[in-house]
Scaffold this active site. Sequence first.
Site, PDB file in Angstrom:
ATOM      1  N   TYR A   1      38.836  53.791  18.147  1.00 51.66           N
ATOM      2  CA  TYR A   1      39.957  52.852  18.331  1.00 51.66           C
ATOM      3  C   TYR A   1      39.570  51.617  19.131  1.00 51.66           C
ATOM      4  CZ  TYR A   1      42.245  57.457  17.840  1.00 51.66           C
ATOM      5  OH  TYR A   1      42.607  58.718  17.454  1.00 51.66           O
TER       6      TYR A   1
ATOM      7  N   ARG B   1      37.235  58.202  21.389  1.00 46.47           N
ATOM      8  CA  ARG B   1      38.226  57.123  21.414  1.00 46.47           C
ATOM      9  C   ARG B   1      37.638  55.709  21.440  1.00 46.47           C
ATOM     10  NH1 ARG B   1      41.672  56.326  24.760  1.00 46.47           N
ATOM     11  NH2 ARG B   1      43.406  56.073  23.336  1.00 46.47           N
TER      12      ARG B   1
ATOM     13  N   PRO C   1      55.513  65.013  25.161  1.00 47.79           N
ATOM     14  CA  PRO C   1      54.467  64.202  25.776  1.00 47.79           C
ATOM     15  C   PRO C   1      53.114  64.916  25.750  1.00 47.79           C
ATOM     16  CG  PRO C   1      55.751  65.276  27.475  1.00 47.79           C
ATOM     17  CD  PRO C   1      56.387  65.652  26.162  1.00 47.79           C
ATOM     18  N   GLY C   2      52.074  64.184  25.506  1.00 46.69           N
ATOM     19  CA  GLY C   2      50.717  64.727  25.563  1.00 46.69           C
ATOM     20  C   GLY C   2      49.882  63.877  26.509  1.00 46.69           C
ATOM     21  N   ARG C   3      49.631  62.638  26.070  1.00 48.56           N
ATOM     22  CA  ARG C   3      48.758  61.736  26.809  1.00 48.56           C
ATOM     23  C   ARG C   3      49.201  61.509  28.251  1.00 48.56           C
ATOM     24  NH1 ARG C   3      45.829  57.718  24.285  1.00 48.56           N
ATOM     25  NH2 ARG C   3      47.212  57.922  22.499  1.00 48.56           N
TER      26      ARG C   3
ATOM     27  N   CYS D   1      22.751  58.858  16.669  1.00 50.66           N
ATOM     28  CA  CYS D   1      21.947  57.954  15.862  1.00 50.66           C
ATOM     29  C   CYS D   1      22.792  56.978  15.083  1.00 50.66           C
ATOM     30  CB  CYS D   1      21.044  58.768  14.957  1.00 50.66           C
ATOM     31  SG  CYS D   1      19.935  59.773  15.953  1.00 50.66           S
ATOM     32  N   GLU D   2      23.741  56.336  15.743  1.00 48.25           N
ATOM     33  CA  GLU D   2      24.429  55.207  15.137  1.00 48.25           C
ATOM     34  C   GLU D   2      24.975  54.328  16.257  1.00 48.25           C
ATOM     35  OE1 GLU D   2      28.438  56.118  13.383  1.00 48.25           O
ATOM     36  OE2 GLU D   2      27.562  58.118  13.193  1.00 48.25           O
TER      37      GLU D   2
HETATM   38  N1  LLP Z   1      54.486  64.279  18.785  1.00 50.71           N
HETATM   39  C1  LLP Z   1      53.914  63.966  17.615  1.00 50.71           C
HETATM   40  C2  LLP Z   1      54.615  64.266  16.385  1.00 50.71           C
HETATM   41  C3  LLP Z   1      52.656  63.357  17.601  1.00 50.71           C
HETATM   42  O1  LLP Z   1      52.098  63.038  16.449  1.00 50.71           O
HETATM   43  C4  LLP Z   1      51.994  63.077  18.819  1.00 50.71           C
HETATM   44  C5  LLP Z   1      50.674  62.446  18.838  1.00 50.71           C
HETATM   45  C6  LLP Z   1      52.621  63.446  20.027  1.00 50.71           C
HETATM   46  C7  LLP Z   1      53.882  64.031  19.966  1.00 50.71           C
HETATM   47  C8  LLP Z   1      52.002  63.229  21.365  1.00 50.71           C
HETATM   48  O2  LLP Z   1      51.806  61.892  21.639  1.00 50.71           O
HETATM   49  P1  LLP Z   1      51.342  61.449  23.102  1.00 50.71           P
HETATM   50  O3  LLP Z   1      52.453  61.763  24.033  1.00 50.71           O
HETATM   51  O4  LLP Z   1      50.120  62.196  23.418  1.00 50.71           O
HETATM   52  O5  LLP Z   1      51.092  59.995  23.013  1.00 50.71           O
HETATM   53  N2  LLP Z   1      43.986  60.472  19.092  1.00 50.71           N
HETATM   54  C9  LLP Z   1      44.807  59.347  19.509  1.00 50.71           C
HETATM   55  C10 LLP Z   1      46.237  59.740  19.716  1.00 50.71           C
HETATM   56  C11 LLP Z   1      46.845  60.399  18.517  1.00 50.71           C
HETATM   57  C12 LLP Z   1      48.274  60.811  18.750  1.00 50.71           C
HETATM   58  C13 LLP Z   1      48.739  61.652  17.637  1.00 50.71           C
HETATM   59  N3  LLP Z   1      50.063  62.126  17.760  1.00 50.71           N
HETATM   60  C14 LLP Z   1      44.213  58.742  20.762  1.00 50.71           C
HETATM   61  O6  LLP Z   1      43.197  59.238  21.259  1.00 50.71           O
HETATM   62  O7  LLP Z   1      44.708  57.719  21.254  1.00 50.71           O
END
Ligand code: LLP
Length: 441
Positions: free
Chosen positions: A322, A318, A280-282, A366-367
């Site tokens: 997106y 973001r 998990p990251g987000r 500037c965009e």
């Molecule tokens: N594992 C892998 C292999 C991944 O590619 C990612 C995220 C994660 C784990 C973690 O995912 P999370 O739990 O954070 O959802 N920049 C984009 C999100 C890109 C995610 C890339 N991979 C944004 O700001 O929404």
Amino acid sequence: MDHFEYRAGELWADGVRVGGLVDRFGSPLYLYAARTIDDHIARFKAAFEALDPEIHYAVKACGNLAILQRLAGLGVGADAVSIGEVERARLAGVPSERIVMAGVAKTDDEMAAALDPARGPIGRFNIESEREPARVDAIAGRLGVRATASLRVNPDIDAHTHAYTTTGTNANKFGVPIERAEAVFEAARSLRHLELDGLHVHLGSPIQTIEPYERATRALLALIDRLEARGDAVRSLSLGGGFAADYESGQAPWAKDYARAIVPLLEDRARAGLRIAFEPGRTIMASAGVLLVRVIDVKRTPTKRFLICDAGMNALTRPALYGARHFVWPIEPGLDATPTARTFEPALAGGDAIAVEPADVVGPLCESSDVLAVDRKLPPVEPGAVLAVFTSGAYGMSMSTTLNDRPRPAEVLVDGDQTRLIRPRQTLDELLGPEVRALDA
Ligand code: LLP
């Protein structure tokens, strides 16, 4: 759940008044609440307790060393996708064996640095192509170490998220098509320095529904049955990350909602010895951070009200990239204009006493893609006011750029009533110095 809340018309981060922090550290500023991070990890662990999973925090979401250190202290490992991220994790004190490295384009140098016997080889590679096992094997052999790896399979399951962050379908570059998995395991049997004994999947991010996880888990369990029937052992299964976050109050499922569907599918296997892992990251970091920007000018056109701020997509990419929507609100709105929830149709504590009116919250670049929020109902805002862009702790600072030669923001971590500068604002010398010195060389 997070530790940002309005009290008496002012935003507080845990035990600290946010306005005071902007006075002290300036803007733009990323501000994180340590206790929110702790709380999210605790909830995640509790939700999946029955599986006793390994948690590899996705460093890409927010890699600040102080934050990684905090997570390491909670027993959390690291999911890294470059040698830079591996190095971050090591510097923060994550034990090498708790680091997994993914990435579709690992170079030989990166693999070698990850396996460095002097630093301690990382715990596991997530293999992303059919060619990769033999490459890792050769490098491990050269270094005299054994490498362990999981195969990232692509199950062709649509996670119903933004096209740019969908990773688990045949239209994406990630992993190996699931139907090739048996062949990859078979080919890896002869490798002497690499043990391929796990499976990995990551479908995309953020995934707002539970169903894609269920489908992927079932597909991987069926694959494990097939592999085991052929004599290949599968000891580890990672379901990746992708868990959602509250960009609006109450928008995202909780860890326990995902767990309710996933745990029953895996419980027996976990009890029989299969190691379950998540990345998990987000869901850990997003609502643990806000971006603070100062309004430099307020401008009206015949059709728009613009709040023009000292940072935009350079600090938070973001919305521009997106079309992502973050809740934005002044940090000192006063009692009447305090929002009762973070929703894009906000209800205010003072009812109709304060009129909200649409505005575009934009940056200095500037965009015209340089937006933080578009057509958002906001109270009256004067130049000098500070706005908080909520739920910016994940993929905020880590995606920031220096476009238009704007230094990257500072980062501050609040813990109770304690405040720590965990990354100073980039200086012009840090931005321009390397080129100046190259001119002189
Ligand atoms: N594992 C892998 C292999 C991944 O590619 C990612 C995220 C994660 C784990 C973690 O995912 P999370 O739990 O954070 O959802 N920049 C984009 C999100 C890109 C995610 C890339 N991979 C944004 O700001 O929404």
